[in-house]
Design a protein around this motif. Structure first.
Motif, PDB file in Angstrom:
ATOM      1  N   UNK A  92       0.811  -1.212  -0.013  1.00  0.00           N
ATOM      2  CA  UNK A  92      -0.019  -0.030   0.049  1.00  0.00           C
ATOM      3  C   UNK A  92       0.810   1.465   0.083  1.00  0.00           C
ATOM      4  N   UNK A  93       0.401   2.356  -0.194  1.00  0.00           N
ATOM      5  CA  UNK A  93       0.893   3.659  -0.127  1.00  0.00           C
ATOM      6  C   UNK A  93       0.335   4.464   0.898  1.00  0.00           C
ATOM      7  N   UNK A  94       0.827   5.621   1.584  1.00  0.00           N
ATOM      8  CA  UNK A  94       0.360   6.314   2.499  1.00  0.00           C
ATOM      9  C   UNK A  94       1.058   7.696   2.353  1.00  0.00           C
ATOM     10  N   UNK A  95       0.294   8.803   2.710  1.00  0.00           N
ATOM     11  CA  UNK A  95       0.967  10.168   2.788  1.00  0.00           C
ATOM     12  C   UNK A  95       0.759  10.800   4.077  1.00  0.00           C
ATOM     13  N   UNK A  96       1.557  11.514   4.456  1.00  0.00           N
ATOM     14  CA  UNK A  96       1.441  12.170   5.803  1.00  0.00           C
ATOM     15  C   UNK A  96       1.927  13.571   5.770  1.00  0.00           C
ATOM     16  N   UNK A  97       1.079  14.608   6.396  1.00  0.00           N
ATOM     17  CA  UNK A  97       1.604  15.818   6.333  1.00  0.00           C
ATOM     18  C   UNK A  97       2.394  16.212   7.332  1.00  0.00           C
ATOM     19  N   UNK A  98       3.225  17.241   7.321  1.00  0.00           N
ATOM     20  CA  UNK A  98       4.151  17.599   8.380  1.00  0.00           C
ATOM     21  C   UNK A  98       3.405  17.597   9.800  1.00  0.00           C
ATOM     22  N   UNK A  99       4.136  16.915  10.711  1.00  0.00           N
ATOM     23  CA  UNK A  99       3.678  16.874  12.175  1.00  0.00           C
ATOM     24  C   UNK A  99       2.639  15.720  12.593  1.00  0.00           C
ATOM     25  N   UNK A 100       2.275  15.062  11.395  1.00  0.00           N
ATOM     26  CA  UNK A 100       1.398  13.941  11.554  1.00  0.00           C
ATOM     27  C   UNK A 100       2.280  12.787  11.771  1.00  0.00           C
ATOM     28  N   UNK A 119       0.810  -2.706  12.466  1.00  0.00           N
ATOM     29  CA  UNK A 119       0.136  -3.511  11.581  1.00  0.00           C
ATOM     30  C   UNK A 119       1.027  -3.599  10.429  1.00  0.00           C
ATOM     31  N   UNK A 120       2.050  -3.083  10.201  1.00  0.00           N
ATOM     32  CA  UNK A 120       2.821  -3.113   8.881  1.00  0.00           C
ATOM     33  C   UNK A 120       4.209  -2.564   9.249  1.00  0.00           C
ATOM     34  N   UNK A 121       5.250  -2.841   8.224  1.00  0.00           N
ATOM     35  CA  UNK A 121       6.568  -1.955   8.154  1.00  0.00           C
ATOM     36  C   UNK A 121       6.190  -1.033   7.026  1.00  0.00           C
ATOM     37  N   UNK A 122       7.571  -0.089   6.957  1.00  0.00           N
ATOM     38  CA  UNK A 122       7.338   0.920   6.265  1.00  0.00           C
ATOM     39  C   UNK A 122       8.554   1.203   5.513  1.00  0.00           C
ATOM     40  N   UNK A 123       8.442   1.895   4.329  1.00  0.00           N
ATOM     41  CA  UNK A 123       9.610   2.647   3.653  1.00  0.00           C
ATOM     42  C   UNK A 123       9.275   3.947   3.270  1.00  0.00           C
ATOM     43  N   UNK A 124      10.206   4.921   3.314  1.00  0.00           N
ATOM     44  CA  UNK A 124      10.103   6.174   2.872  1.00  0.00           C
ATOM     45  C   UNK A 124      10.367   6.337   1.453  1.00  0.00           C
ATOM     46  N   UNK A 131       5.497  13.619   3.633  1.00  0.00           N
ATOM     47  CA  UNK A 131       6.202  12.391   3.358  1.00  0.00           C
ATOM     48  C   UNK A 131       5.315  11.342   2.659  1.00  0.00           C
ATOM     49  N   UNK A 132       5.831  10.633   1.854  1.00  0.00           N
ATOM     50  CA  UNK A 132       5.044   9.509   1.099  1.00  0.00           C
ATOM     51  C   UNK A 132       5.554   8.210   1.530  1.00  0.00           C
ATOM     52  N   UNK A 133       4.984   7.171   1.680  1.00  0.00           N
ATOM     53  CA  UNK A 133       5.546   6.066   2.170  1.00  0.00           C
ATOM     54  C   UNK A 133       4.835   4.884   1.407  1.00  0.00           C
ATOM     55  N   UNK A 134       5.702   3.759   1.591  1.00  0.00           N
ATOM     56  CA  UNK A 134       5.252   2.442   1.025  1.00  0.00           C
ATOM     57  C   UNK A 134       4.882   1.787   2.304  1.00  0.00           C
ATOM     58  N   UNK A 135       3.691   0.891   2.308  1.00  0.00           N
ATOM     59  CA  UNK A 135       3.063   0.073   3.316  1.00  0.00           C
ATOM     60  C   UNK A 135       3.182  -1.294   3.181  1.00  0.00           C
ATOM     61  N   UNK A 136       4.044  -1.978   3.992  1.00  0.00           N
ATOM     62  CA  UNK A 136       4.204  -3.568   3.907  1.00  0.00           C
ATOM     63  C   UNK A 136       3.409  -4.274   4.845  1.00  0.00           C
ATOM     64  N   UNK A 137       2.298  -4.627   4.502  1.00  0.00           N
ATOM     65  CA  UNK A 137       1.523  -5.533   5.607  1.00  0.00           C
ATOM     66  C   UNK A 137       1.891  -6.821   5.615  1.00  0.00           C
ATOM     67  N   UNK A 138       0.774  -7.826   6.097  1.00  0.00           N
ATOM     68  CA  UNK A 138       1.189  -9.144   6.466  1.00  0.00           C
ATOM     69  C   UNK A 138       1.249  -9.972   5.307  1.00  0.00           C
ATOM     70  N   UNK A 139       0.521  -9.627   4.318  1.00  0.00           N
ATOM     71  CA  UNK A 139       0.457 -10.674   2.848  1.00  0.00           C
ATOM     72  C   UNK A 139       1.783 -10.150   2.252  1.00  0.00           C
ATOM     73  N   UNK A 140       2.359  -8.935   2.242  1.00  0.00           N
ATOM     74  CA  UNK A 140       3.468  -8.414   1.456  1.00  0.00           C
ATOM     75  C   UNK A 140       4.656  -9.104   2.124  1.00  0.00           C
ATOM     76  N   UNK A 141       4.691  -8.999   3.636  1.00  0.00           N
ATOM     77  CA  UNK A 141       5.648 -10.037   4.099  1.00  0.00           C
ATOM     78  C   UNK A 141       5.791 -11.203   3.987  1.00  0.00           C
ATOM     79  N   UNK A 142       4.678 -11.792   4.060  1.00  0.00           N
ATOM     80  CA  UNK A 142       4.663 -13.424   3.516  1.00  0.00           C
ATOM     81  C   UNK A 142       5.298 -13.752   2.448  1.00  0.00           C
ATOM     82  N   UNK A 143       4.732 -12.720   1.532  1.00  0.00           N
ATOM     83  CA  UNK A 143       5.564 -13.222  -0.063  1.00  0.00           C
ATOM     84  C   UNK A 143       6.690 -12.945  -0.204  1.00  0.00           C
TER      85      UNK A 143
END
Length: 224
Positions: A32-40, A50-55, A104-116
């Motif tokens: 998945x993807x996620x975006x955060x505003x400054x300070x969030x 629930x996941x691990x992430x990459x910037x 900030x833009x992120x990639x979200x690695x949930x359980x299914x991605x981790x299992x793969x």
């Protein structure tokens, strides 16, 4: 675009792992993807992960929050570094808070991605274990430094860690490795005051070991 970003990110973090095209395509559908505003906040200290992430772009501040409201910075996470691995893999609450220092833009690695990645990509599990071991060793070195080392030694250990994590490859014309880091970040990592870090930086510059710029350092490798 996601396929290319995902491929580059995994290669940067695990350069010795080859990701076959079918697995990369399957992984892209699970990440998945996620975006955060400054300070969030992405997640809070003590919260389940629930996941691990990459910037992908921007910057995340990983920080400890004390009972009295004091904040201690653990790391400023920049592209393409992964974070949140330990809490996710262990199933334990996060030991730190993750906050966006800028949009900030992120990639979200949930359980299914981790299992793969673990089950279908040869060498990934071994590479992940090596990454855990390296980070654990770095944490122990900083802990030992904060208890037993002089300010100058703690400064050198923090500088070495930032160079490993953020060093941008090739040496420049003057023999330095570019490291994106501010004096404040170096002070937080070394657990020193900014005044002390400024003094130690000036001494290192005078010895010809590094050069300083705006939010950047050029560090000469020890072996040179």
């Amino acid at each position: 675009m996601l396929l290319e970003s995902l491929s580059e990110l995994l290669h940067s973090n695990f350069p010795h792992v080859a990701l076959p095209a079918p697995e990369l395509a399957a992984l892209a559908k699970l990440v998945g993807t996620a975006r955060l505003a400054r300070g969030r906040s992405l997640f809070l200290q003590g919260q389940a992960a629930p996941a691990f992430y990459a910037v992908l772009s921007g910057e995340i501040e990983a920080r400890f929050c004390g009972l009295g409201g004091e904040v201690s910075v653990l790391e400023h996470v920049q592209p393409p570094r992964l974070f949140g691995l330990a809490a996710f893999a262990s199933g334990q609450p996060s030991s730190y808070e993750a906050v966006a220092r800028q949009p900030t833009a992120l990639l979200v690695f949930g359980p299914a991605a981790y299992e793969l990645l673990m089950d279908r990509v040869p060498g990934f599990a071994r590479a992940l274990l090596a990454e855990f071991a390296q980070r654990y060793d770095g944490t122990l070195r900083l802990l030992e430094a904060s208890r037993h080392r002089t300010a100058a030694e703690r400064f050198q250990l923090a500088l070495a860690q930032l160079t490993r994590e953020r060093g941008l490859g090739m040496l420049d014309a003057e023999g330095g490795v570019s490291v994106k880091a501010s004096q404040a970040e170096l002070a937080a990592l070394a657990n020193l005051s900014r005044q002390t870090v400024n003094q130690l930086l000036a001494q290192a510059v005078a010895r010809g070991e590094l050069r300083c710029g705006y939010r950047s350092l050029w560090v000469k490798p020890r072996s040179s």
